[in-house]
Design a protein around this motif. Structure first.
Motif, PDB file in Angstrom:
ATOM      1  N   ALA A  73       0.753  -1.248  -0.034  1.00 21.65           N
ATOM      2  CA  ALA A  73       0.143  -0.169  -0.052  1.00 21.65           C
ATOM      3  C   ALA A  73       0.677   1.156   0.075  1.00 21.65           C
ATOM      4  CB  ALA A  73      -0.898   0.042   1.090  1.00 21.65           C
ATOM      5  N   LEU A  74       2.135   1.134  -0.232  1.00 21.10           N
ATOM      6  CA  LEU A  74       2.982   2.361  -0.228  1.00 21.10           C
ATOM      7  C   LEU A  74       2.722   3.301  -1.504  1.00 21.10           C
ATOM      8  CD1 LEU A  74       5.485   3.698   0.789  1.00 21.10           C
ATOM      9  CD2 LEU A  74       6.926   2.468  -0.973  1.00 21.10           C
ATOM     10  N   PRO A  75       2.290   4.365  -1.325  1.00 22.32           N
ATOM     11  CA  PRO A  75       1.823   5.293  -2.519  1.00 22.32           C
ATOM     12  C   PRO A  75       3.039   5.767  -3.038  1.00 22.32           C
ATOM     13  CG  PRO A  75       1.238   6.505  -0.442  1.00 22.32           C
ATOM     14  CD  PRO A  75       1.832   5.105   0.059  1.00 22.32           C
ATOM     15  N   GLY A  76       2.959   5.768  -4.621  1.00 24.87           N
ATOM     16  CA  GLY A  76       3.938   6.116  -5.458  1.00 24.87           C
ATOM     17  C   GLY A  76       3.358   7.079  -6.541  1.00 24.87           C
ATOM     18  N   ILE A  77       3.985   8.101  -6.958  1.00 24.37           N
ATOM     19  CA  ILE A  77       4.044   8.732  -8.044  1.00 24.37           C
ATOM     20  C   ILE A  77       5.100   8.808  -9.114  1.00 24.37           C
ATOM     21  CG2 ILE A  77       3.206  10.944  -9.251  1.00 24.37           C
ATOM     22  CD1 ILE A  77       2.096  11.695  -6.373  1.00 24.37           C
ATOM     23  N   ILE A  78       4.765   8.461 -10.443  1.00 22.17           N
ATOM     24  CA  ILE A  78       5.981   8.147 -11.384  1.00 22.17           C
ATOM     25  C   ILE A  78       5.821   9.582 -12.276  1.00 22.17           C
ATOM     26  CG2 ILE A  78       6.862   7.040 -13.476  1.00 22.17           C
ATOM     27  CD1 ILE A  78       5.575   4.389 -12.133  1.00 22.17           C
ATOM     28  N   VAL A  79       6.845  10.176 -12.330  1.00 26.72           N
ATOM     29  CA  VAL A  79       6.898  11.534 -13.463  1.00 26.72           C
ATOM     30  C   VAL A  79       7.485  10.990 -14.335  1.00 26.72           C
ATOM     31  CG1 VAL A  79       7.491  13.864 -13.476  1.00 26.72           C
ATOM     32  CG2 VAL A  79       6.768  12.788 -11.135  1.00 26.72           C
ATOM     33  N   SER A  80       6.987  11.456 -15.570  1.00 24.01           N
ATOM     34  CA  SER A  80       7.700  10.820 -16.930  1.00 24.01           C
ATOM     35  C   SER A  80       7.075  11.482 -18.053  1.00 24.01           C
ATOM     36  CB  SER A  80       7.128   9.378 -17.496  1.00 24.01           C
ATOM     37  OG  SER A  80       7.712   9.138 -18.768  1.00 24.01           O
ATOM     38  N   GLY A  90      -0.032  -0.374 -10.329  1.00 26.68           N
ATOM     39  CA  GLY A  90      -0.853  -1.038  -9.440  1.00 26.68           C
ATOM     40  C   GLY A  90      -1.842  -0.005  -8.938  1.00 26.68           C
ATOM     41  N   PRO A  91      -2.533  -0.523  -7.752  1.00 22.06           N
ATOM     42  CA  PRO A  91      -3.564   0.381  -7.172  1.00 22.06           C
ATOM     43  C   PRO A  91      -3.278   1.842  -6.508  1.00 22.06           C
ATOM     44  CG  PRO A  91      -3.668  -1.582  -6.170  1.00 22.06           C
ATOM     45  CD  PRO A  91      -2.689  -1.576  -7.239  1.00 22.06           C
ATOM     46  N   TYR A  92      -1.855   1.842  -6.153  1.00 28.21           N
ATOM     47  CA  TYR A  92      -1.377   2.729  -5.336  1.00 28.21           C
ATOM     48  C   TYR A  92      -0.094   3.560  -5.995  1.00 28.21           C
ATOM     49  CZ  TYR A  92      -4.191   0.272  -1.954  1.00 28.21           C
ATOM     50  OH  TYR A  92      -5.063  -0.415  -1.410  1.00 28.21           O
ATOM     51  N   LEU A  93      -0.590   3.454  -7.240  1.00 29.25           N
ATOM     52  CA  LEU A  93       0.695   4.425  -8.170  1.00 29.25           C
ATOM     53  C   LEU A  93      -0.009   5.112  -9.197  1.00 29.25           C
ATOM     54  CD1 LEU A  93       2.896   1.514  -9.120  1.00 29.25           C
ATOM     55  CD2 LEU A  93       3.269   2.821  -7.190  1.00 29.25           C
ATOM     56  N   LYS A  94       0.334   6.249  -9.293  1.00 28.31           N
ATOM     57  CA  LYS A  94      -0.076   7.296 -10.369  1.00 28.31           C
ATOM     58  C   LYS A  94       1.256   7.529 -11.124  1.00 28.31           C
ATOM     59  CE  LYS A  94      -3.979   8.279  -8.119  1.00 28.31           C
ATOM     60  NZ  LYS A  94      -5.186   7.553  -8.398  1.00 28.31           N
ATOM     61  N   VAL A  95       0.426   8.163 -12.617  1.00 23.64           N
ATOM     62  CA  VAL A  95       1.700   8.320 -13.616  1.00 23.64           C
ATOM     63  C   VAL A  95       1.249  10.010 -13.976  1.00 23.64           C
ATOM     64  CG1 VAL A  95       2.709   7.914 -15.716  1.00 23.64           C
ATOM     65  CG2 VAL A  95       2.122   6.093 -14.278  1.00 23.64           C
ATOM     66  N   VAL A  96       2.416  10.792 -13.933  1.00 23.74           N
ATOM     67  CA  VAL A  96       2.009  12.090 -14.223  1.00 23.74           C
ATOM     68  C   VAL A  96       2.945  12.500 -15.514  1.00 23.74           C
ATOM     69  CG1 VAL A  96       2.167  14.498 -13.241  1.00 23.74           C
ATOM     70  CG2 VAL A  96       1.340  12.672 -11.753  1.00 23.74           C
ATOM     71  N   THR A 111      -3.889  12.855  -1.371  1.00 26.76           N
ATOM     72  CA  THR A 111      -5.156  12.158  -1.916  1.00 26.76           C
ATOM     73  C   THR A 111      -4.758  10.592  -1.466  1.00 26.76           C
ATOM     74  OG1 THR A 111      -5.996  13.762  -3.300  1.00 26.76           O
ATOM     75  CG2 THR A 111      -6.801  11.544  -3.577  1.00 26.76           C
ATOM     76  N   MET A 112      -3.735  10.152  -1.898  1.00 27.78           N
ATOM     77  CA  MET A 112      -3.345   8.647  -1.897  1.00 27.78           C
ATOM     78  C   MET A 112      -3.213   8.405  -0.405  1.00 27.78           C
ATOM     79  SD  MET A 112      -1.164   7.362  -5.117  1.00 27.78           S
ATOM     80  CE  MET A 112       0.094   8.426  -5.099  1.00 27.78           C
ATOM     81  N   PHE A 113      -2.756   9.302   0.452  1.00 23.76           N
ATOM     82  CA  PHE A 113      -2.353   8.941   1.853  1.00 23.76           C
ATOM     83  C   PHE A 113      -3.752   8.914   2.524  1.00 23.76           C
ATOM     84  CE2 PHE A 113       1.966  11.321   1.983  1.00 23.76           C
ATOM     85  CZ  PHE A 113       2.744   9.991   1.943  1.00 23.76           C
ATOM     86  N   ASP A 114      -4.863   9.771   1.982  1.00 27.33           N
ATOM     87  CA  ASP A 114      -6.161   9.768   2.442  1.00 27.33           C
ATOM     88  C   ASP A 114      -7.104   8.586   2.057  1.00 27.33           C
ATOM     89  OD1 ASP A 114      -5.105  11.779   4.098  1.00 27.33           O
ATOM     90  OD2 ASP A 114      -5.980  13.220   2.755  1.00 27.33           O
ATOM     91  N   ASP A 115      -6.735   8.090   1.180  1.00 27.72           N
ATOM     92  CA  ASP A 115      -7.482   7.057   0.618  1.00 27.72           C
ATOM     93  C   ASP A 115      -8.023   5.850   1.650  1.00 27.72           C
ATOM     94  OD1 ASP A 115      -8.873   5.011  -1.006  1.00 27.72           O
ATOM     95  OD2 ASP A 115      -6.789   4.408  -2.495  1.00 27.72           O
TER      96      ASP A 115
END
Length: 128
Positions: A73-80, A90-96, A111-115
């Motif tokens: 459940a570690l949230p992560g954001i990939i910037v690309s 996965g469910p706790y990842l976002k791509v920007v 938002t991911m922390f508060d999910d």
């Protein structure tokens, strides 16, 4: 205070993102590559990760997959600059996509922390 790891092989990017996240009250650690990020997390576990996608050694998705092996459940954001190249996440990842606004990253991470689903999973696995 939540601990965010910012990983990018461009020091100017990590510095900028770190400054913005610190202004929002987060504790920040910076890393220049995936190997350093894994070591940082081993020594001082993080609550969330912002990472570049293309880096030497391992890319941002590979890094987050490794980190989430032990903490799903570690949230992560990939910037690309090429977000379509990232692939399945996965469910706790976002791509920007780049360029991106650092304040937007802060809002996304919060938002991911508060999910509620992520919080429930974290409670079920207290060893995270």
């Amino acid at each position: 205070m939540q601990h965010i790891l910012i990983v990018d092989d461009e020091p100017g990017i990590t510095c900028l993102f770190a400054r913005i996240f610190r202004l929002h009250g987060y504790r920040i650690t910076e890393a220049s590559c995936g190997a350093v990020a894994l070591e940082v997390n081993r020594l001082d576990p993080v609550d969330g990760v912002i990472t570049d996608f293309v880096m030497p050694g391992m890319n941002g998705l590979q890094l987050l997959n490794r980190l989430q092996e032990k903490r799903p459940a570690l949230p992560g954001i990939i910037v690309s600059s090429t977000p379509h190249d990232v692939g399945a996440i996965g469910p706790y990842l976002k791509v920007v996509g780049k360029p991106c606004n650092a304040d937007t990253l802060v809002r996304m991470m919060q938002t991911m922390f508060d999910d509620p689903a992520r919080l429930k999973e974290t409670e079920q696995h207290p060893g995270e």
